[in-house]
Design an enzyme around this catalytic site. Structure first.
Site, mmCIF file in Angstrom:
data_model
loop_
_atom_site.group_PDB
_atom_site.id
_atom_site.type_symbol
_atom_site.label_atom_id
_atom_site.label_comp_id
_atom_site.label_asym_id
_atom_site.label_seq_id
_atom_site.Cartn_x
_atom_site.Cartn_y
_atom_site.Cartn_z
ATOM 1 C CE LYS A 1 -4.429 0.841 2.273
ATOM 2 N NZ LYS A 1 -5.134 0.684 3.548
HETATM 3 O O1 G3P Z 1 -8.634 1.519 4.778
HETATM 4 C C1 G3P Z 1 -8.636 2.869 5.157
HETATM 5 C C2 G3P Z 1 -9.538 3.049 6.323
HETATM 6 O O2 G3P Z 1 -9.099 2.260 7.372
HETATM 7 C C3 G3P Z 1 -9.694 4.427 6.812
HETATM 8 O O3 G3P Z 1 -10.837 4.444 7.591
HETATM 9 O O4 G3P Z 1 -12.427 5.267 9.236
HETATM 10 O O5 G3P Z 1 -9.973 5.864 9.411
HETATM 11 O O6 G3P Z 1 -11.414 6.863 7.638
HETATM 12 P P1 G3P Z 1 -11.170 5.674 8.519
#
Ligand code: G3P
Length: 218
Positions: free
Chosen positions: A85
């Site tokens: 990634k």
């Molecule tokens: O895969 C990316 C994700 O984990 C981000 O999620 O909820 O931190 O915006 P969030």
């Protein structure tokens, strides 16, 4: 639409994998830091549980192409299912190009526009991660990006797969499937909410009560 689980918690990954609902895993530096364990050790353990693409991100503090390529090669060496990634930056695009030419799959992350996704695809990324919830956080409709990019990739015959990430609720998941995402990467808690919405739980309790009233515990 396929499901990945978005977590670095091994117990959650085992549970979801045992249910047969996930075909891959995504992690990020925040998720691995939350586990308080060695970064590479967590990725290795995950790769031994799930037989599918496992996204391991280059360290958040590595921002130059050379550093990202070196770390990407080390992550890819953990297991053949590892996907590196890489954040959507100019240096990140350079790293994606090099890694993909070495036969290492990449997932370009932190994507917030179709143009960013088109650039990542042009550089050769195998996956692009669209951060749906974080777009909603700034009072815009994240799902519109998933729909727009699905159409663009479909019209252009782009092979890069669209991962809908930053999923915050069960409606997001349904909307992503409708909008044409290839993959939704979903936190464990939301996967569980999908399995057992309150009406299903209430229905099971009612069946148990009615059964016991007539048949007892037989
Ligand atoms: O895969 C990316 C994700 O984990 C981000 O999620 O909820 O931190 O915006 P969030």
């Amino acid at each position: 639409m396929k499901f990945f689980i978005d977590t670095a918690n091994v117990d959650e990954i085992i549970e979801a994998n045992d249910m047969g609902i996930i075909s891959g895993v995504t992690t990020n530096p925040s998720l691995i830091a939350r586990e308080g364990r060695d970064y590479m050790e967590v990725l290795k353990e995950i790769s031994e549980i799930v037989d599918g693409p496992i996204s391991g991100e280059v360290k958040a503090t590595t921002t130059d192409c050379r550093g990202m390529v070196e770390e990407g090669e080390a992550i890819a060496a953990i297991h053949q299912n590892m996907v590196v990634k890489i954040p959507m930056t100019d240096e990140g695009l350079k790293a994606i190009k090099i890694l993909e030419r070495e036969g290492i799959r990449t997932n370009c992350t932190l994507i917030f526009s179709s143009n960013q996704a088109l650039l990542a695809a042009a550089a050769g990324a195998s996956y692009v991660s669209l951060f749906l919830g974080r777009i909603d956080d700034i009072n815009m409709h994240g799902i519109d990006l998933v729909r727009e990019l699905s159409e663009i990739f479909s019209v252009g015959g782009v092979k890069t797969e669209i991962i809908a990430a930053s999923i915050r609720n069960t409606i997001h998941v349904t909307d992503c499937a409708l909008a044409g995402a290839d993959i939704a990467t979903v936190p464990y808690k939301i996967l569980m909410q999908m399995v057992s919405p309150p009406l299903t739980d209430a229905g099971i309790v009612k069946f148990q009560e009615d059964y016991r009233a007539v048949f007892g515990d037989k």
